[in-house]
Design a protein around this motif. Structure first.
Motif, PDB file in Angstrom:
ATOM      1  N   SER A  45       1.156  -1.079  -0.140  1.00 25.33           N
ATOM      2  CA  SER A  45      -0.131   0.001   0.016  1.00 25.33           C
ATOM      3  C   SER A  45       1.049   1.197  -0.035  1.00 25.33           C
ATOM      4  O   SER A  45       2.081   0.978   0.289  1.00 25.33           O
TER       5      SER A  45
ATOM      6  N   SER B  68      -4.037   3.076  10.017  1.00 27.36           N
ATOM      7  CA  SER B  68      -5.150   2.818   8.679  1.00 27.36           C
ATOM      8  C   SER B  68      -4.429   2.263   7.491  1.00 27.36           C
ATOM      9  O   SER B  68      -5.132   2.343   6.420  1.00 27.36           O
TER      10      SER B  68
ATOM     11  N   VAL C 228      -3.629  -0.568   4.981  1.00 26.15           N
ATOM     12  CA  VAL C 228      -4.300  -1.922   4.399  1.00 26.15           C
ATOM     13  C   VAL C 228      -3.681  -2.252   3.310  1.00 26.15           C
ATOM     14  O   VAL C 228      -2.969  -1.664   2.574  1.00 26.15           O
TER      15      VAL C 228
ATOM     16  N   SER D 295      -3.971  -3.268   0.492  1.00 28.47           N
ATOM     17  CA  SER D 295      -4.578  -3.318  -0.693  1.00 28.47           C
ATOM     18  C   SER D 295      -4.176  -4.045  -2.010  1.00 28.47           C
ATOM     19  O   SER D 295      -4.917  -4.594  -2.638  1.00 28.47           O
TER      20      SER D 295
ATOM     21  N   ASP E 127     -11.831   4.052   7.866  1.00 25.43           N
ATOM     22  CA  ASP E 127     -12.583   3.457   6.698  1.00 25.43           C
ATOM     23  C   ASP E 127     -12.435   4.187   5.381  1.00 25.43           C
ATOM     24  O   ASP E 127     -12.169   3.718   4.281  1.00 25.43           O
TER      25      ASP E 127
ATOM     26  N   LYS F 190      -9.108   3.576   3.780  1.00 25.45           N
ATOM     27  CA  LYS F 190      -9.204   2.003   3.288  1.00 25.45           C
ATOM     28  C   LYS F 190      -9.825   2.108   2.022  1.00 25.45           C
ATOM     29  O   LYS F 190      -9.222   1.704   1.081  1.00 25.45           O
ATOM     30  N   LYS F 191     -10.778   2.889   1.711  1.00 27.87           N
ATOM     31  CA  LYS F 191     -11.101   3.212   0.270  1.00 27.87           C
ATOM     32  C   LYS F 191     -10.167   3.987  -0.653  1.00 27.87           C
ATOM     33  O   LYS F 191     -10.118   3.397  -1.768  1.00 27.87           O
TER      34      LYS F 191
ATOM     35  N   GLN G  54      -6.991   3.488  -0.281  1.00 29.03           N
ATOM     36  CA  GLN G  54      -6.188   2.582  -0.739  1.00 29.03           C
ATOM     37  C   GLN G  54      -6.445   1.602  -1.703  1.00 29.03           C
ATOM     38  O   GLN G  54      -5.707   1.165  -2.448  1.00 29.03           O
ATOM     39  N   ASP G  55      -7.584   1.287  -1.730  1.00 27.07           N
ATOM     40  CA  ASP G  55      -8.325   0.284  -2.597  1.00 27.07           C
ATOM     41  C   ASP G  55      -8.537   0.842  -4.100  1.00 27.07           C
ATOM     42  O   ASP G  55      -8.142   0.148  -4.835  1.00 27.07           O
TER      43      ASP G  55
END
Length: 533
Positions: free
Chosen positions: A331, A339, A341, A343, A478, A481-482, A484-485
């Protein structure tokens, strides 16, 4: 060989040392200066004429100079966590939306040249960076400031364009260095190597062959702040490479060596039985990654970037090139920051040539895909060339890519990167502050430092603003995370690895465990010499 491995707890996303410094001389008068060796290089060139001007400087090397000579309103505390006042006595948001930030300065502040430091100098410094708008400078850290007010000589009020709970962290970076308004030009960079700040040290440089050969930091008698300075003088010597730095340490010509130590040197020091030299290892938040010009005719196609993400073997990279002195990174946000992730791993898993081939086939892209990987030859250490040869080999294996590599000196490389001269190129990032915001907004925000054409309206207009509204940073996880995705899907950057930090020093130097902060910036005031006997 004495070795210390510092196991550090996470505090508000920052790694904080648990060992206390143990100096003995307490800056004894007449003590020999501590000499620190580094491979950093500074030269004033047309592309970057003012290496030590806060409006231009935006890399770990130059921030090593700025952090020790300029003051900021806030600073990161020794043990990590939230910023604390430095040139200020107190600072805080004065509204519930995190849009107005108010500071009160310490009384009697002066610059090292004896000039008084007031709130007007703070306003001048911020306005100057915003007005100069140096393209490779740190303007992005301050661009959310709408207006600076100075109700009195000791009061400063920042009005922000939008809520930003991370603003105190930004005021603790050298981007917010307080400059002397009587010395600096409000509309132009200060060319050369002179510095006029109010930090713990004054600076004197020695120039030769068109570059800085050494920098001497002498205690600033006018300094008023929260730092305890443990020495009177530090000298930094800028050596040609890591081999010259190691040789100088063993000969006693320098007392400490820091960036950039090669993986082979770390391993050699670790296995050595030499009791006169100590190796200290600290967790770090430095990351390395590939960046893409998403307007490029080749890597501008998302499937090409995704296929590269599917092929690159990070485990082999850190094993074969960095001797496991680094860790694979999946990531843009490192594992040591809140935070994070994984990803990229979640999307691509282990390296898989068949999966990469399928990605290219579905997009109608013929193989081999021909492209050039560009990297800087003289900024991130001697292992960089080997790293890019390894990446070239990994991508070319199997016939899906036909990759060539090119190395470019840093001053030309950074200018070319800003002009989008390279399709895909290697970069490093040393965080400005230990929050996931500093690994997202600088890359994907409006004023991103990469000058990337990549734009994602969801990240820029919705997710980043939402994360900044959360004073309690875990509540932003959250939305981070979005982000990184989305990055793993679009691949505007491709994270490779996360580094550790190392210093090696002769046995009488103390304070080594505090010598580097999480952003790999030197804290020279922590160094001291032990008392014999």
């Amino acid at each position: 060989m004495n070795r210390k491995t510092l196991v550090l707890p996470v505090v508000m996303g920052m790694l904080a040392p648990v060992l206390a410094g143990c100096g003995g001389s307490d800056a004894a008068e007449g003590a020999a200066p501590i000499v620190v060796g580094t491979t950093d290089q500074f030269s004033a060139v047309p592309e970057a004429p003012a290496p030590f001007d806060p409006a231009q400087s935006y890399d770990a090397a130059s921030w090593n100079i700025l952090r020790n000579t300029f003051q900021t309103l806030m600073r990161l505390p020794r043990s990590g966590g939230d910023p604390v006042p430095e040139a200020a006595t107190r600072c805080g948001f004065s509204d519930r939306r995190n849009e107005q930030y108010r500071c009160t300065l310490r009384s009697g502040l002066k610059f090292a040249n004896g000039h008084a430091l007031t709130s007007e100098d703070v306003k001048f410094s911020v306005d100057r960076i915003l007005n100069i708008k140096y393209e490779n400078g740190p303007i992005g850290l301050l661009s959310n400031i709408d207006e600076v007010e100075t109700p009195s000589a000791r009061e400063v009020v920042f009005h922000l364009k939008s809520p930003d709970a991370t603003f105190p962290h930004k005021l603790a970076t050298p981007a917010a260095s307080i400059m002397d308004s009587e010395v600096y030009d409000e509309g132009a960079l200060r060319k050369g190597y002179d510095v006029d700040g109010s930090g713990p040290y004054r600076l004197k440089t020695r120039i030769g062959d068109g570059r800085v050969l050494s920098a001497v930091f002498t205690r600033n008698p006018h300094y008023k702040g929260g730092l305890k300075i443990k020495n009177n003088k530090i000298e930094m010597r800028f050596l040609s490479d890591s081999g010259a730095m190691e040789s100088a340490l063993k000969k006693g010509e320098i007392d400490m060596m820091t960036r950039t130590m090669s993986p082979d040197q770390v391993r050699r020091f670790d296995l050595s039985t030499d009791e006169e030299i100590e190796l200290v290892e600290m967790p770090g938040q430095e990351i390395r990654y590939l960046a893409f010009n998403t307007d490029d005719k080749v890597v501008g196609r998302k499937a090409v970037r995704q296929a590269m993400a599917q092929l690159i073997d990070r485990q082999a990279l850190v094993r074969d090139v960095y001797a496991r002195t680094a860790k694979p990174l999946y990531s843009i946000v490192p594992t040591s920051v809140g935070s994070h992730v994984n990803s990229f791993y979640n999307k691509y898993g282990e390296p898989d040539a068949n999966a990469a081939r399928a990605i290219l086939r579905r997009a109608g892209i013929s193989t081999p895909v021909k492209l050039t990987l560009s990297y800087t030859t003289d900024h991130y250490g001697s292992a960089t060339a080997k790293e890019f040869k390894t990446l070239q080999s990994q991508l070319n294996r199997g016939g899906l890519f036909d990759v060539s590599i090119q190395g470019v000196p840093w001053t030309k490389f950074r200018a070319g990167q800003a002009k989008r001269s390279y399709g895909v190129y290697g970069m490093g990032w040393f965080p400005d502050f230990p929050d996931a915001d500093n690994f997202t907004d600088p890359f994907f925000g409006k004023d991103n430092f990469l000058h990337s054409p990549y734009r994602n309206s969801t990240i820029q207009s919705r997710l980043i603003p939402r994360t900044r509204q959360e004073a309690e940073r875990t509540a932003a996880a959250d939305n981070f995370k979005k982000i990184q995705d989305i990055v793993a899907e679009d691949v505007p950057v491709l994270p490779l690895w996360q580094g550790q930090q190392y210093v090696a020093a002769r046995g009488d130097v103390t304070g080594l465990e505090w010598a580097l902060n999480s952003a790999s910036v030197l804290q020279l005031w922590e160094l001291d010499r032990s008392v014999p006997g």
